[in-house]
Design a protein around this motif. Structure first.
Motif, PDB file in Angstrom:
ATOM      1  N   UNK A   3      33.560  35.917  43.676  1.00 39.32           N
ATOM      2  CA  UNK A   3      33.850  37.292  43.324  1.00 39.32           C
ATOM      3  C   UNK A   3      34.978  37.320  42.298  1.00 39.32           C
ATOM      4  N   UNK A   4      34.852  38.122  41.252  1.00 37.52           N
ATOM      5  CA  UNK A   4      35.870  38.153  40.220  1.00 37.52           C
ATOM      6  C   UNK A   4      37.062  39.005  40.612  1.00 37.52           C
ATOM      7  N   UNK A   5      36.859  39.958  41.486  1.00 33.24           N
ATOM      8  CA  UNK A   5      37.974  40.754  41.957  1.00 33.24           C
ATOM      9  C   UNK A   5      38.269  41.991  41.134  1.00 33.24           C
ATOM     10  N   UNK A   6      37.519  42.234  40.028  1.00 33.88           N
ATOM     11  CA  UNK A   6      37.808  43.416  39.229  1.00 33.88           C
ATOM     12  C   UNK A   6      36.690  44.447  39.279  1.00 33.88           C
ATOM     13  N   UNK A   7      35.642  44.202  40.075  1.00 35.89           N
ATOM     14  CA  UNK A   7      34.487  45.096  40.076  1.00 35.89           C
ATOM     15  C   UNK A   7      34.854  46.539  40.397  1.00 35.89           C
ATOM     16  N   UNK A   8      35.835  46.733  41.272  1.00 34.76           N
ATOM     17  CA  UNK A   8      36.226  48.090  41.668  1.00 34.76           C
ATOM     18  C   UNK A   8      37.419  48.578  40.861  1.00 34.76           C
ATOM     19  N   UNK A   9      37.840  47.823  39.868  1.00 38.48           N
ATOM     20  CA  UNK A   9      38.979  48.216  39.047  1.00 38.48           C
ATOM     21  C   UNK A   9      38.513  48.576  37.644  1.00 38.48           C
ATOM     22  N   UNK A  10      39.322  48.288  36.642  1.00 41.65           N
ATOM     23  CA  UNK A  10      38.988  48.630  35.268  1.00 41.65           C
ATOM     24  C   UNK A  10      38.401  47.419  34.549  1.00 41.65           C
ATOM     25  N   UNK A  11      37.242  47.608  33.927  1.00 40.97           N
ATOM     26  CA  UNK A  11      36.661  46.565  33.095  1.00 40.97           C
ATOM     27  C   UNK A  11      35.762  47.207  32.057  1.00 40.97           C
ATOM     28  N   UNK A  12      35.474  46.462  31.004  1.00 42.45           N
ATOM     29  CA  UNK A  12      34.707  47.000  29.891  1.00 42.45           C
ATOM     30  C   UNK A  12      33.398  46.245  29.736  1.00 42.45           C
ATOM     31  N   UNK A  13      32.278  46.975  29.752  1.00 47.55           N
ATOM     32  CA  UNK A  13      30.962  46.404  29.486  1.00 47.55           C
ATOM     33  C   UNK A  13      30.679  46.532  27.994  1.00 47.55           C
ATOM     34  N   UNK A  14      30.329  45.418  27.364  1.00 46.78           N
ATOM     35  CA  UNK A  14      30.016  45.401  25.935  1.00 46.78           C
ATOM     36  C   UNK A  14      28.621  44.817  25.764  1.00 46.78           C
ATOM     37  N   UNK A  15      27.709  45.624  25.264  1.00 40.20           N
ATOM     38  CA  UNK A  15      26.333  45.164  25.019  1.00 40.20           C
ATOM     39  C   UNK A  15      26.101  45.136  23.514  1.00 40.20           C
ATOM     40  N   UNK A  16      25.964  43.938  22.968  1.00 39.35           N
ATOM     41  CA  UNK A  16      25.764  43.773  21.535  1.00 39.35           C
ATOM     42  C   UNK A  16      24.271  43.744  21.245  1.00 39.35           C
ATOM     43  N   UNK A  17      23.753  44.903  20.823  1.00 40.66           N
ATOM     44  CA  UNK A  17      22.330  45.039  20.575  1.00 40.66           C
ATOM     45  C   UNK A  17      21.934  44.577  19.184  1.00 40.66           C
ATOM     46  N   UNK A  18      20.680  44.799  18.839  1.00 37.26           N
ATOM     47  CA  UNK A  18      20.171  44.339  17.554  1.00 37.26           C
ATOM     48  C   UNK A  18      20.834  45.024  16.369  1.00 37.26           C
ATOM     49  N   UNK A 252      24.409  45.550  34.011  1.00 33.22           N
ATOM     50  CA  UNK A 252      25.542  44.648  33.792  1.00 33.22           C
ATOM     51  C   UNK A 252      26.479  44.665  34.989  1.00 33.22           C
ATOM     52  N   UNK A 253      26.716  45.852  35.537  1.00 33.86           N
ATOM     53  CA  UNK A 253      27.590  45.956  36.705  1.00 33.86           C
ATOM     54  C   UNK A 253      27.025  45.194  37.892  1.00 33.86           C
ATOM     55  N   UNK A 254      25.699  45.217  38.027  1.00 32.14           N
ATOM     56  CA  UNK A 254      25.070  44.513  39.147  1.00 32.14           C
ATOM     57  C   UNK A 254      25.253  43.013  39.049  1.00 32.14           C
ATOM     58  N   UNK A 255      25.478  42.509  37.837  1.00 34.50           N
ATOM     59  CA  UNK A 255      25.604  41.067  37.635  1.00 34.50           C
ATOM     60  C   UNK A 255      27.042  40.574  37.684  1.00 34.50           C
ATOM     61  N   UNK A 256      28.002  41.482  37.670  1.00 34.87           N
ATOM     62  CA  UNK A 256      29.407  41.077  37.597  1.00 34.87           C
ATOM     63  C   UNK A 256      29.790  40.139  38.725  1.00 34.87           C
ATOM     64  N   UNK A 257      29.360  40.455  39.940  1.00 37.69           N
ATOM     65  CA  UNK A 257      29.767  39.641  41.087  1.00 37.69           C
ATOM     66  C   UNK A 257      29.142  38.249  41.067  1.00 37.69           C
TER      67      UNK A 257
END
Length: 267
Positions: A3-18, A252-257
């Motif tokens: 577990x990364x420990x930040x799932x319930x805190x602040x984090x940024x999802x970045x999806x680099x698309x085409x 993405x959130x589902x994969x964080x853990x």
């Protein structure tokens, strides 16, 4: 996986698309802000980076979770972020979907995962991005198959680049054009929108024959345009279609853990 420990805190999802970068800021397990921006350029400066809405709003300590389908963009992101910024690459993690073939798009898989968690399976996910993709997932969370075709903007740009047209046609927003148009721009919008929507309608109808109780979800930058178009040309189908513009981020959130603890690892 740890577990990364930040799932319930602040984090940024970045999806680099085409063609664009999509981002979402998570706070306490919810999306606090989201948006889109241009791709990173080869010669960015602190001033140009600060103009990106997702770049300067968070401290370097906030984890960045990245899903990239453009290797060059992933490399630039690593190069521009401060050295101690924690970065996690979703491209190194296997998606919890059965039947996924070699070369299956990471963005397709994550969006399907997020939509499936929010709306259930079986699922038909229609993602209106640079490419329009249709992805079918069965009740066992296995890939049934799908289809890929040029999206609205890509079809329009192809016509401009391949003909004597001088201006790109705006394919988003507004009402559907007249089917039998009397002006070149409207004729292009008619040809692209009505044929694409008719194709999507047929895919939905065929999918419903196989999976009558399936969720049907529209997402992507053109998702709202496609939803409005289906409402106009296929009112018998439209009420069964859900517009979810956050499916990718929840995937993405589902994969964080499941990510390895590689805080600061730029490999």
């Amino acid at each position: 996986m740890a577990q990364l420990g930040f799932e319930s805190q602040s984090w940024l999802a970045i999806a680099q698309g085409n063609s664009r970068t999509h981002w979402a800021q998570f706070e306490s397990g919810a999306i606090a802000a989201r948006g889109h921006s241009r791709h990173l350029q080869a010669s960015e400066t602190p001033v140009s980076l600060a103009k990106l809405p997702w770049w300067s709003g968070l401290s370097p300590e906030v984890p960045r979770v990245v899903a990239s389908v453009v290797p060059e963009q992933w490399q630039r992101l690593q190069a521009y972020l401060p050295p101690k910024t924690p970065i996690y690459n979703l491209g190194t993690v296997s998606l919890p979907l059965g039947g996924v073939y070699r070369g299956f798009g990471l963005d397709r898989g994550l969006a399907a995962l997020g939509a499936g968690q929010r709306w259930g399976v079986p699922l038909l996910l229609i993602d209106g991005g640079t490419a329009l993709t249709l992805t079918g997932i069965d009740g066992e969370k296995s890939l049934v198959g799908g289809a890929i075709l040029p999206g609205l903007g890509l079809q329009s740009r192809a016509l401009v680049q391949g003909t004597a047209l001088s201006d790109e046609i705006d394919m988003t927003g507004g009402e559907l054009p007249p089917r039998w148009a009397l002006e070149t721009g409207e004729a292009i919008r008619s040809g692209i929108l009505y044929t694409l929507l008719a194709g999507v309608e047929q895919f939905i109808e065929q999918w419903q024959q196989r999976f009558p109780e399936s969720a049907i979800v529209l997402t992507g930058g053109d998702g709202a345009t496609l939803a409005a178009g289906l409402q106009a040309i296929a009112p018998q189908i439209a009420p069964k279609v859900v517009l979810d513009e956050e499916a990718l981020f929840w995937g993405m959130a589902a994969m964080v853990s499941q990510l390895e603890v590689t805080r600061g690892d730029r490999s």
